[in-house]
Design an enzyme around this catalytic site. Structure first.
Site, PDB file in Angstrom:
ATOM      1  N   ASN A  70       0.759  -1.379   0.102  1.00  0.00           N
ATOM      2  CA  ASN A  70      -0.029   0.066  -0.123  1.00  0.00           C
ATOM      3  C   ASN A  70       0.905   1.361  -0.080  1.00  0.00           C
ATOM      4  OD1 ASN A  70      -2.474  -1.610  -0.039  1.00  0.00           O
ATOM      5  ND2 ASN A  70      -2.909  -1.274   2.285  1.00  0.00           N
ATOM      6  N   HIS A 114     -15.323   4.119 -14.825  1.00  0.00           N
ATOM      7  CA  HIS A 114     -15.237   3.160 -13.872  1.00  0.00           C
ATOM      8  C   HIS A 114     -16.634   2.310 -13.461  1.00  0.00           C
ATOM      9  CE1 HIS A 114     -14.785   2.812  -9.159  1.00  0.00           C
ATOM     10  NE2 HIS A 114     -13.643   2.556  -9.546  1.00  0.00           N
ATOM     11  N   TYR A 164     -12.339  -9.535  -2.359  1.00  0.00           N
ATOM     12  CA  TYR A 164     -13.107  -8.195  -2.161  1.00  0.00           C
ATOM     13  C   TYR A 164     -14.747  -8.484  -1.951  1.00  0.00           C
ATOM     14  CZ  TYR A 164      -9.094  -5.496  -4.634  1.00  0.00           C
ATOM     15  OH  TYR A 164      -7.749  -5.044  -4.597  1.00  0.00           O
TER      16      TYR A 164
END
Length: 719
Positions: free
Chosen positions: A57, A463, A496
């Site tokens: 990250n 998106h 996810y």
């Protein structure tokens, strides 16, 4: 009825004191990730995983966010952030917050995790810890497999300081030629084609209290360090130190000036591979000042860009240990199941059930909600696309692809559909950060297979996660849709959490038809029947619904908002939420990552509560609930409440009309709000406090709860 709540018009909603800094809020998110690595309740190898995620990250944070701030400083930008900081001040604050966090990470790994790993038979050793037999093996391994790949680079008047590639692991080597007095400097790059850790054979593994070792090895840079004489024959090796550089890796493409966007992106990717300007140096803490200053100078960095590491660099490589066959040190495996309405698919190889039921007939009988990773992505969304590809009645498939896996079965299904004579249109977003190259490869492959490929709308990143299937059914055309919160990626769908709506409601089908015409042609659709679409209507409608709750409270009615998202940054949305709080609206926000809103301020935002859920799955779904004076509304979609999502991206958010699915989504929100194991509460000072079960209170962990609920709904008894 007159209002019982009023807003103090003297309050300046633009006052910086009402906002958290975006970058510092992200660092707090990563602190919560690190907390999972420090938490003894987390299985040992999962703790290593969170260590690796924390480091990975940070790599992206520096490559994009810090790089952008440094560019602003160089350009002389003085514009203040919402919390009132100049770019230079933000960089200073980042270093101040991050330095002790990184120290904590490395100290915990070196002093705690390595010892606990050793007790479980996993020995990450240093070269000095090896016995003679192990050293003999390692040295021979170096000579056979590592030495031929290495290329030492001298640094002297005839050899300038070499280019240090992004995220590469390197050794700064100080040596001396016996024939001269002067010290010499060289750089050795550790190639990424080699494994980060060199594994010892089974017969040379360490044991613990008589137990055989499961894995024993050492970092590759230590193998190289103790064999440098092979690279510098005849020289005296004085010392060597590991270091690592992070560079600006964001793309910059002027779309209006790019005749071929695909070609422009490819050129920018070549620049990225070469690397942008340096933004961070990680280096062994023991490096002498003169070597340190040389590297800093050659990389054009400042002292504040340097992070001294006491221990192993690049802990992102710890992710490899998840492959060890030690299930007792990992989370219990999760096997996604089918939604109950698709139970007829279980154990069936044919595409239709005995009574003629198909995936399309299930959707015709009512909207279907899928919740990943609890529900199988492959058996729901992928099957929907695959069945459409081979169904003789399907006329067309239209789809947006933002991110997908390298061996994507979605791509294969779309190619098959085109080969089966169907009209197939795919919008491939080649500006999806760090997936640009992968998306370009698949875009070209799709085009060669007869798929119509487009690359989006100039100035906007696409998106949205949508699929439209057009099917001939007797005397009518019927449109089937999938509207999701996550990417069409079977791999990430396993880790996810995302939602998807499968429906054949006519209004949704008509809306997606209009939206695809906007994406592929010159249509400039200004209104939609059901969908909230960015940048057309999503922002205005969300603001309107928040204001509606506030107005209901002013009239003495109930106001309630529950919203779940990845990040909350947009200043207009935050200000509207502040006003709603002051009017008396009860607001619960579930925000995984960045949150610039400051909750809990007396008489200002004291009706707003913010929690973050961090656990074995990455929270990625977006849900928006509004009480609406009893006429409740709930939405799911691809957009966060960030300026980029609301103003600079194409997004789609859909209302939920099915009472059953409406109830399911309310239950999802309720489970998360009740979490007392993985939930963190945002305080008004910007810190997060993890919830703990009260005495004799049952532990309620979001992901565990959903796994149990999913198994029960599928008629499977949890172990």
């Amino acid at each position: 009825m007159t209002s019982t709540k009023s807003i103090d018009s003297a309050i300046n909603l633009n006052d910086p004191k009402y906002y958290f800094n975006r970058e510092l809020s992200w660092l707090e998110f990563n602190r919560r990730v690190l907390a999972e690595a420090l938490d003894k309740r987390t299985p040992l190898l999962e703790r290593l995983k969170f260590m690796a995620i924390f480091s990975s990250n940070l790599d992206e944070f520096f490559m994009v966010r810090v790089a952008a701030l440094k560019q602003q400083v160089t350009a002389g930008v003085t514009k203040l952030s919402a919390d009132g900081r100049k770019p230079r001040e933000q960089l200073e604050a980042i270093a101040e917050v991050l330095t002790p966090m990184i120290e904590q990470q490395h100290q915990h790994f070196e002093k705690v995790l390595k010892k606990e790993l050793a007790k479980s038979g996993i020995h990450i050793l240093n070269y000095v810890d090896l016995n003679q037999e192990q050293r003999t093996y390692i040295n021979q391994f170096f000579e056979d497999y590592i030495f031929p790949v290495l290329t030492p680079l001298a640094v002297d008047p005839s050899h300038p300081f070499p280019y240090i590639s992004n995220l590469s692991l390197n050794l700064a080597v100080v040596l001396k030629d016996p024939s001269i007095e002067r010290e010499l400097f060289a750089r050795v790059k550790i190639p990424k084609v080699l494994s980060r850790f060199v594994t010892l054979p089974e017969e040379l593994r360490q044991g613990h209290r008589g137990q055989p070792g499961v894995w024993t090895g050492i970092p590759i840079e230590q193998v190289v360090t103790h064999n440098l004489e092979y690279l510098f024959s005849g020289m005296n090796i004085l010392e060597s130190y590991a270091f690592r550089v992070t560079r600006n890796a964001d793309l910059s493409v002027e779309e209006d000036e790019a005749d071929d966007l695909l070609l422009a992106i490819e050129k920018e990717l070549q620049k990225r591979r070469i690397g942008g300007s340096s933004v961070r140096l990680e280096i062994e803490a023991s490096v002498p000042p003169d070597i340190r200053s040389t590297i800093i100078r050659e990389l054009a960095l400042e002292e504040s860009d340097v992070y001294d590491i006491d221990g192993l660099l690049s802990l992102g490589n710890l992710m490899s240990f998840l492959a060890l066959p030690l299930p007792e040190l990992k989370d219990k495996p999760w096997n996604a199941v089918l939604p109950s309405r698709l139970s007829w698919l279980r154990d069936r190889e044919n595409e239709e059930s005995a009574d003629g039921e198909s995936f399309f007939s299930v959707i015709r009988n009512g909207d279907l909600l899928v919740h990943h990773p609890y529900h199988s992505f492959s058996s729901t969304v992928l099957r929907f696309v695959t069945e459409a590809a081979y169904d003789s009645d399907v006329l067309a498939i239209k789809m947006t692809l933002y991110r997908t896996s390298g061996d994507s079965p979605i791509i294969k299904a779309l190619i098959a559909a085109a080969q089966n004579g169907k009209q197939v249109v795919v919008l491939v977003e080649i500006k999806a950060r760090f997936d640009e190259e992968n998306n370009i490869i698949w875009a070209k492959k799709l085009e060669k297979s007869g798929v119509h490929v487009v690359y989006g709308v100039t100035g906007l990143k696409t998106h949205t996660k949508i699929t439209l299937v057009v099917r001939q059914e007797k005397e009518q055309i019927r449109r089937y849709v999938h509207i999701g919160t996550g990417n069409y990626n079977p791999k990430t769908a396993k880790i996810y959490t995302d939602l998807g709506l499968l429906s054949c409601r006519e209004e949704l089908g008509a809306d997606l038809t209009d939206l695809f015409n906007f994406l592929t042609g010159y249509s400039r659709q200004k209104s939609y029947r059901k969908l909230l679409v960015a940048p057309v209507s999503l922002r205005d409608r969300m603001i309107e619904m928040i204001n509606r709750e506030a107005e209901n409270c002013r009239q003495g009615k109930t106001g309630r908002i529950v919203a779940k998202m990845n990040s909350l940054v947009d200043q207009q949305v935050i200000q509207t939420l502040y006003q709603a709080s002051q009017a008396g609206v009860e607001i619960d926000l579930i925000v995984r990552g960045i949150c610039c809103l400051r909750p809990g301020l007396p008489k200002f935002s004291d009706n707003i509560r913010v929690i973050s859920i961090i656990g074995r799955f990455l929270e990625h779904s977006r849900i928006f609930y509004f009480h609406n004076n009893g006429q409740e509304e709930i939405y799911i979609g691809s957009a966060d409440w960030m300026t980029r999502n609301l103003s600079r991206r194409v997004e789609a958010v859909t209302p939920i009309d099915s009472p059953e699915i409406f109830g399911d989504l309310q239950e999802i929100l309720g489970v998360m709000l009740a979490d007392n194991r993985k939930a963190w509460e945002l305080q008004s000072d910007g810190t997060f406090i993890q919830r703990k079960p009260k005495k004799d209170e049952e532990i309620r962990s979001t992901h565990d709860t959903f796994m149990e609920m999913t198994l029960q709904s599928a008629g499977i008894i949890p172990n």
